[in-house]
Design a protein around this motif. Sequence first.
Motif, mmCIF file in Angstrom:
data_model
loop_
_atom_site.group_PDB
_atom_site.id
_atom_site.type_symbol
_atom_site.label_atom_id
_atom_site.label_comp_id
_atom_site.label_asym_id
_atom_site.label_seq_id
_atom_site.Cartn_x
_atom_site.Cartn_y
_atom_site.Cartn_z
ATOM 1 N N GLN A 139 0.661 -0.950 0.295
ATOM 2 C CA GLN A 139 -0.256 0.136 -0.065
ATOM 3 C C GLN A 139 1.339 1.211 -0.059
ATOM 4 N N GLU A 140 1.053 2.050 -0.849
ATOM 5 C CA GLU A 140 1.544 2.350 -1.654
ATOM 6 C C GLU A 140 1.558 3.999 -1.212
ATOM 7 N N ILE A 141 1.506 5.120 -0.998
ATOM 8 C CA ILE A 141 1.243 6.740 -0.873
ATOM 9 C C ILE A 141 1.826 7.384 -1.478
ATOM 10 N N ALA A 142 3.531 7.394 -0.140
ATOM 11 C CA ALA A 142 4.072 8.673 -0.396
ATOM 12 C C ALA A 142 4.833 8.549 -1.682
ATOM 13 N N GLY A 143 5.458 7.187 -1.857
ATOM 14 C CA GLY A 143 6.168 7.049 -2.898
ATOM 15 C C GLY A 143 5.523 7.266 -4.762
ATOM 16 N N THR A 144 4.271 7.518 -4.651
ATOM 17 C CA THR A 144 3.444 7.223 -6.268
ATOM 18 C C THR A 144 3.965 8.428 -7.355
ATOM 19 N N ASP A 145 4.333 8.152 -7.952
ATOM 20 C CA ASP A 145 4.994 8.929 -8.798
ATOM 21 C C ASP A 145 4.629 9.508 -10.496
ATOM 22 N N TRP A 146 3.953 11.028 -9.916
ATOM 23 C CA TRP A 146 2.803 11.613 -10.884
ATOM 24 C C TRP A 146 3.989 12.139 -12.037
ATOM 25 N N ALA A 147 4.766 11.715 -12.451
ATOM 26 C CA ALA A 147 5.927 12.656 -13.491
ATOM 27 C C ALA A 147 6.137 13.877 -12.462
ATOM 28 N N MET A 148 6.768 13.224 -10.835
ATOM 29 C CA MET A 148 7.169 14.428 -10.055
ATOM 30 C C MET A 148 8.561 14.236 -9.736
ATOM 31 N N TYR A 149 9.105 13.164 -9.964
ATOM 32 C CA TYR A 149 10.318 12.577 -9.357
ATOM 33 C C TYR A 149 11.387 11.567 -10.964
ATOM 34 N N ARG A 150 10.630 10.723 -11.611
ATOM 35 C CA ARG A 150 11.516 10.149 -12.272
ATOM 36 C C ARG A 150 11.948 11.048 -13.364
ATOM 37 N N GLY A 151 11.877 12.010 -14.044
ATOM 38 C CA GLY A 151 11.711 12.644 -14.917
ATOM 39 C C GLY A 151 12.521 14.199 -14.746
ATOM 40 N N LEU A 152 12.473 14.638 -13.468
ATOM 41 C CA LEU A 152 13.922 15.766 -12.832
ATOM 42 C C LEU A 152 14.999 15.374 -13.678
ATOM 43 N N PRO A 153 15.388 17.061 -13.785
ATOM 44 C CA PRO A 153 17.050 16.767 -14.503
ATOM 45 C C PRO A 153 17.541 16.098 -13.291
ATOM 46 N N GLY A 154 18.597 15.424 -13.933
ATOM 47 C CA GLY A 154 19.138 14.869 -12.878
ATOM 48 C C GLY A 154 18.705 13.556 -12.162
ATOM 49 N N ALA A 155 18.317 12.978 -13.240
ATOM 50 C CA ALA A 155 16.847 11.683 -12.568
ATOM 51 C C ALA A 155 17.086 10.697 -14.050
ATOM 52 N N VAL A 190 6.703 18.220 -21.697
ATOM 53 C CA VAL A 190 7.981 19.722 -21.570
ATOM 54 C C VAL A 190 6.403 20.111 -20.045
ATOM 55 N N ALA A 191 5.470 19.649 -20.484
ATOM 56 C CA ALA A 191 3.981 21.038 -20.383
ATOM 57 C C ALA A 191 3.953 20.094 -18.407
ATOM 58 N N THR A 192 4.083 19.170 -18.647
ATOM 59 C CA THR A 192 3.799 17.971 -17.635
ATOM 60 C C THR A 192 5.427 18.097 -16.319
ATOM 61 N N THR A 193 6.213 16.790 -16.383
ATOM 62 C CA THR A 193 7.402 17.344 -16.084
ATOM 63 C C THR A 193 8.263 18.331 -15.911
ATOM 64 N N GLY A 194 8.377 19.134 -17.199
ATOM 65 C CA GLY A 194 9.172 19.925 -16.905
ATOM 66 C C GLY A 194 8.356 21.395 -15.956
ATOM 67 N N VAL A 195 7.297 21.939 -15.983
ATOM 68 C CA VAL A 195 6.832 22.655 -15.146
ATOM 69 C C VAL A 195 7.192 22.108 -13.539
ATOM 70 N N MET A 196 7.015 20.821 -13.681
ATOM 71 C CA MET A 196 7.398 20.168 -11.950
ATOM 72 C C MET A 196 8.101 20.483 -11.861
ATOM 73 N N ALA A 197 9.539 20.828 -12.608
ATOM 74 C CA ALA A 197 10.801 20.903 -12.461
ATOM 75 C C ALA A 197 10.966 22.231 -12.739
ATOM 76 N N GLY A 198 10.010 23.142 -12.875
ATOM 77 C CA GLY A 198 10.342 24.551 -12.924
ATOM 78 C C GLY A 198 10.559 25.211 -13.885
ATOM 79 N N SER A 199 9.999 24.518 -15.215
ATOM 80 C CA SER A 199 9.997 25.507 -16.238
ATOM 81 C C SER A 199 11.699 26.256 -16.644
ATOM 82 N N ARG A 200 12.708 25.033 -16.462
ATOM 83 C CA ARG A 200 13.536 25.562 -15.965
ATOM 84 C C ARG A 200 14.351 26.661 -17.472
ATOM 85 N N THR A 201 15.659 27.413 -17.661
ATOM 86 C CA THR A 201 16.071 27.608 -19.172
ATOM 87 C C THR A 201 16.950 27.697 -19.420
ATOM 88 N N ASP A 202 17.799 27.752 -17.394
ATOM 89 C CA ASP A 202 19.356 27.011 -17.900
ATOM 90 C C ASP A 202 19.809 25.760 -18.304
#
Length: 571
Positions: free
Chosen positions: A324-340, A471-483
């Motif tokens: 029964q997993e709640i905290a780790g469920t990944d709605w495109a919040m973790y795996r696609g972040l820059p550096g992951a 870009v519209a999901t994971t990219g936004v979650m990551a803060g829409s970085r321009t660097d």
Amino acid sequence: MENHGTIGRRDFLKAAALSSVAMGAAGMLASCAPGGEKGGSSATGSENIAWDKEATIVVAGSGTGAFAALAAKKLGAESVILLEKGTMWGGTAATSGGGMAIPLTDVAKAAGAEDSLEEVLKYFQNASEGRANPAVVESFATNGNDFLNWMLETMGWQCNPSPLFSDYYEPVEGWAPFGRASLGFAKDDGSTGAAFMWTELKAALEEAGVEIMMETPATQLVTDSSGAVIGVKATSGRDEIAIRADAVLLATGGFDHDDEMRAKHMPFKILATNAVATNTGDGHKMGMAIGADVSLMDSCWGAPAVLTTGQDPKELIETGTIAQEIAGTDWAMYRGLPGAVVVNRKGHRIGNEATAYDSFFRAFSYYDNGEMEHINIPSYLICDSACWNTYSMPGHTVGSMDGGYFDETYGSESSGDEVPSHFVVADTLEELAEKLGIDPEGLANEIARFNENAEQGIDPVYHRGEKHLDVATTGVMAGSRTDLANPCLAPLSTPPFYGAVYVPGTCGTGGGLTINENAQVMSAMGEPIPGLYAAGNCSSGVSGGRYVHGGISIGAGSVMGWVAVNHALGL
């Protein structure tokens, strides 16, 4: 909220992050209603029933079934009873973000969406690889706007389509970037999300006179000698009760927590779920007991997860159990972040980490016929310290990606240097690989290739960050970085490195009792079973077993529940 007619970006994220008829037969109820004052037959046709209660419509399940129960009463049903198996009102739906996927709505059109029934049908067929029933899709698409407008007027909510979590199976023909998915709801006071929705739904049901029976699971459908459903048995406390009804709507959720059903129907091991523990396939079993057909039982709504529970994935696989997993469920919040990245035990990436959760989930299904196993189960989420110190991970709160929602829901009170027990840390990739059980050479070579491309903002293997959805999901979650050359990509090059077990999970199973365009349950012989309807995750649904866009589970369940009660009432 300053403008009561719109929802701000933060509220869109709140509503979208977790988680979105042919009418006729006016004489149907008369033809299948039970005759006589008391009595009838059970599913075996051999038992006289002493009815304890009577209702026009009985709804089993308080998730999307709650909308159906309210609609039934508001549309003229003399009496409506809603049965909820557990102590938790709203089931899995009430724990979600509350977003609904409904195509061709007035609110989407007003927000600038351009769409057509033809394109919707095309997308559902292509995304499901031809498994969606066109008649059911058309019913969903043509009745959804009526349901939504009725709900907004009845509940006094506002709604706008979210720019996030759009159609997930990009770029199949019929795909659309905006307007069908994750409709987010709000009140005048700014409340958003499922918690307020199901709280207000319960109050509206009580005010309308719907009888709500908590901790009362439906256990058996009652039929007459012709096979028509004329009622339902349920357990209330220690007592079995029988409720006579003109129609029964099953909205009991999936079978995530039934180990035997998962083993029988799922094509590979599912190790985690955030579905409520009462989802044990009750509606499926009741329907099958009276000869109902089932469809798409091999499908689920994929929700990959970091395994934060401390359980050994090998033990889960061997015992056929689920976490029964709640905290780790990944709605495109973790795996696609820059550096992951996500890799298997050979050190190889398993897919485009920035894609939607359901489509990424399908990467777990790969069967290595050299190793003779599903080599991607389990996999591992890996990131470097630049990522770790910039973004929140399960149990590790750093900053905020959207104003605090993810941090509050999935983070922890602690932050800084503390590493949660479900993560390991190492100074080198080779050391990290040894700790996690990954091939060190394979991982080192994979990350070297990945880093070289990520510096240039490209991913020639899985095309991460090339799609609108990325870009519209994971990219936004990551803060829409321009660097960065690509807002979804950065090298894993700054030690120390962090890793955790990453597993296939669900937010619900996706197959069930076969329904037609009226949400009637079909027999194994392909005929509607009079008096019986199904909606949501205990039914075959509308999307052919694919989570085609954000909010489709709640959206489809709600709309088809609406279709069911309209049909049952002969409207």
